[in-house]
Design an enzyme around this catalytic site. Structure first.
Site: not given
Length: 335
Positions: A171, A268, A298
């Site tokens: 991320s 995601d 995610h």
């Protein structure tokens, strides 16, 4: 900042969702409930995430040497955790946790780092880079560059190969890995040898992509409003979010960058950003390996305790960096 929690829990029989991923979502909801419910303030959110990480880290591989270290910078020392397998002069991978540049820690990345070290045979340095809003852009990027320099200068003491320094992250950590590679290229610094990138975000201006429109309501955890909250905290006033060191997909060119492995969660909001970045990288002469994990969401790399495919994905990332490092270093299957 909005509350950071699952906005919607998918039904266990949701055909789009991996069955083990659904179990992990349900378990996280249970852990939050037992912890007193969703935390409200950013400080409490950080603390709750660290507490709940204790559950998710159980069962991760034992690594021969795990030690907490201090990385000197011009602004003081950063904390890190070094996972070192029983091999001499291994390559090293600096891992950057996720959390929207606002939260996350060494604790929240522990299981991922253990699996990476175990599967790759590399030393893995998990970095506690400084977080926004206390330390907004570009502080975290400077921390990553400082950690890379420290690994080069301290290679002998760390028992690692200072010429084989890789970056990886999930991320926001994936974003920082890419940005650090851009900074190295643009400023003539020694580049990372390769990148492993789990569900990264590479642009912060377009929220009308098909994946944002499909999942932006937060049905699979991450949401568009949460991302906007993160950006507000990370980007100081007067700085454009289109800055390539914030939104690297918008960089004028992506040539002369290290090889990159992309681990993309299909469910995601950031899926399309990753595909677009990988496509541009490839078209501009770079080496991009894309792995799309259907049914995963995610953050899946931090759910290895319940999601076997997360372990598989980390293993594929590890195989990528092993191949880049070359078999002259080791063969984990026989060493």
């Amino acid at each position: 900042m909005k509350e950071l929690q699952f906005d919607f829990v998918p039904a266990p029989d949701d055909p789009s969702l991996d069955a083990d991923m659904a179990k992990a979502i349900a378990k996280q909801e249970e852990l939050v409930r037992l912890d007193g419910g969703p935390a409200k303030t950013l400080q409490d959110i950080r603390a709750q995430q660290a507490r709940l990480s204790e559950f998710w880290n159980k069962g991760a591989p034992d690594i021969e040497t795990v030690e907490d270290v201090k990385i000197p910078t011009s602004d003081g020392a950063l904390s890190g955790r070094l996972y070192h397998p029983p091999r001499e002069r291994t390559p090293i991978l600096i891992y950057l946790h996720g959390g929207g540049w606002n939260r996350g820690s060494i604790a929240s990345a522990d299981c991922t780092c253990r699996h990476l070290a175990n599967e790759s045979g590399f030393a893995v340095l998990s970095l506690d880079y400084r977080l926004a809003p206390e330390n907004p852009f570009p502080t975290a990027i400077l921390d990553v560059l400082a950690a890379m320099d420290w690994c080069r200068r301290s290679a002998h003491a760390l028992n690692v190969d200072g010429e084989l320094i890789f970056l990886g992250g999930g991320s926001a950590g994936a974003n920082l890995s890419v940005v650090a590679a851009l900074k190295c290229r643009d400023e003539g610094l020694p580049p990372p040898s390769g990148l492993v990138l789990f569900y990264g975000g590479y642009q912060n201006v377009n929220f009308n992509t098909s994946s944002h429109l499909a999942f932006g309501d937060g049905r699979y955890g991450n949401s568009t409003i949460r991302k906007l909250d993160y950006i507000v905290n990370y980007v100081p006033k007067g700085v454009q979010v289109s800055n390539p060191y914030i939104s690297p997909l918008l960089a004028p060119n992506l040539s002369n960058l290290p090889p990159m492995w992309f681990g993309i969660a299909e469910l995601d909001i950031l899926r399309d950003d990753q595909l677009a970045f990988a496509e541009r990288l490839s078209k501009e002469g770079g080496h991009a390996v894309i792995r799309r994990y259907y049914g995963l969401i995610h953050g899946f790399a931090a759910r290895t305790r319940i999601v076997p495919r997360a372990v598989t994905a980390i293993g594929e990332a590890a195989a990528f960096v092993r191949e880049l490092a070359g078999e002259r270093h080791f063969n984990p299957a026989t060493t």
